[in-house]
Design a protein around this motif. Structure first.
Motif: not given
Length: 310
Positions: A116-118, A123
């Motif tokens: 989700h962060w990368r 997402k």
């Protein structure tokens, strides 16, 4: 590019079979832990499986060279893979196989949060965050329920063992993030697995020596367990899993992974006579529900949409 198919009866049957084997893995390790320490078992099985994967690559004429620039992320995922099974092996000394089966399979949540962060395309949706929240509540209940940590001869410190299982799940999830975010995402799955198996064999063998866990009481059951883990778990199920990924939609396959911890609980209670407390059962149910929401949100959304149209 070949178009992936929706899940059919063959895919469901094979996924159920794979989840049953993966759920049985912890039981195979625990059953012979007094003959061969879990860390040494996993080192030996990784070495045998690495030879099998290398032979398969030779037969397929797949390149073994490192000139494709994958050696650096390959070393990283190898170290994470070894760390995962170090936590698993040590955790098996303190907790039950059924507990380990549940906490190891928290990996999809750690992978989902990391991706989700990368990666923008990874997402998390609202439903997936709900699934992660439900799983987190389940972990808290399993850890701190009033009847969750009664020590037994085969599980002398369940809280410590469960925590090591959670760290194993985090290591596995981190491996997935590294693979998706580096050159390994475009590398053959056999080469990726070979990096992991070679690193696990070497690093866990060193760990077994350092921890003084190299003693082997040679019995047919002990060696049968190691060979089962190497040939069936680390080699056959890998091939079957990636064949499924090649033929079917990955999001719809992932939803069935909730069966693995459930099989682990059943086998642990049935074959090893492990205790089954209400707190752990509630927590395991929440983790399984979370896996379904995180891994199968697209599939569930389609089901709801199709039902609304009907």
């Amino acid at each position: 590019m070949n178009e992936r198919k929706a899940i059919d009866g063959k895919a469901f049957g094979l996924m159920a079979f794979l989840c049953m084997i993966w759920g049985f893995q912890q039981i195979a390790i625990k059953a012979v832990a007094y003959d061969i320490a879990p860390v040494l078992q996993i080192s030996l099985r990784s070495g045998i499986a690495a030879v099998l994967v290398a032979l398969l690559m030779v037969c397929r004429r797949e390149p073994l060279a490192l000139k494709d620039g994958t050696w650096a992320p390959g070393l990283l995922i190898g170290a994470l893979f070894a760390l995962e099974f170090l936590f698993l092996g040590e955790g098996m000394r303190y907790t039950t196989a059924s507990h380990m089966a549940v906490f190891l399979y928290t990996a999809p949540f750690f992978a989902a949060i990391g991706l989700h962060w990368r990666l923008p395309e990874e997402k998390l949706s609202a439903a997936q965050w709900v699934g992660i929240g439900i799983a987190f509540v389940g972990i808290i209940v399993a850890f701190f329920g009033p009847d969750a940590h009664a020590a037994t001869k085969d599980a002398p410190n369940i809280l410590l063992g469960d925590f090591l299982g959670l760290l194993a799940g985090a290591s596995w999830g981190s491996t997935t993030v590294v693979i998706r975010c580096t050159r390994l995402s475009n590398t053959s799955v056999t080469k990726t697995l070979l990096y992991q198996l070679i690193a696990a064999f070497i690093l866990l063998l060193i760990a077994a020596v350092v921890l003084g866990q190299t003693a082997i009481h040679s019995t047919p059951l002990a060696w049968g367990s190691v060979l089962f883990q190497a040939i069936v778990v680390s080699f056959f199920t890998f091939l079957a899993w990636f064949w499924l990924l090649h033929k079917y939609l990955a999001s719809r396959l992932g939803v069935f992974s909730f069966m693995t911890p459930l099989f682990g609980i059943v086998f642990g209670v049935w074959l090893l006579d492990e205790p089954l407390d209400p707190s752990f059962l509630i927590g395991a149910g929440c983790v399984a529900m979370g896996i379904v929401l995180v891994s199968g949100h697209d599939w569930l959304r389609r089901m709801v949409r199709d039902a609304a149209k009907a």
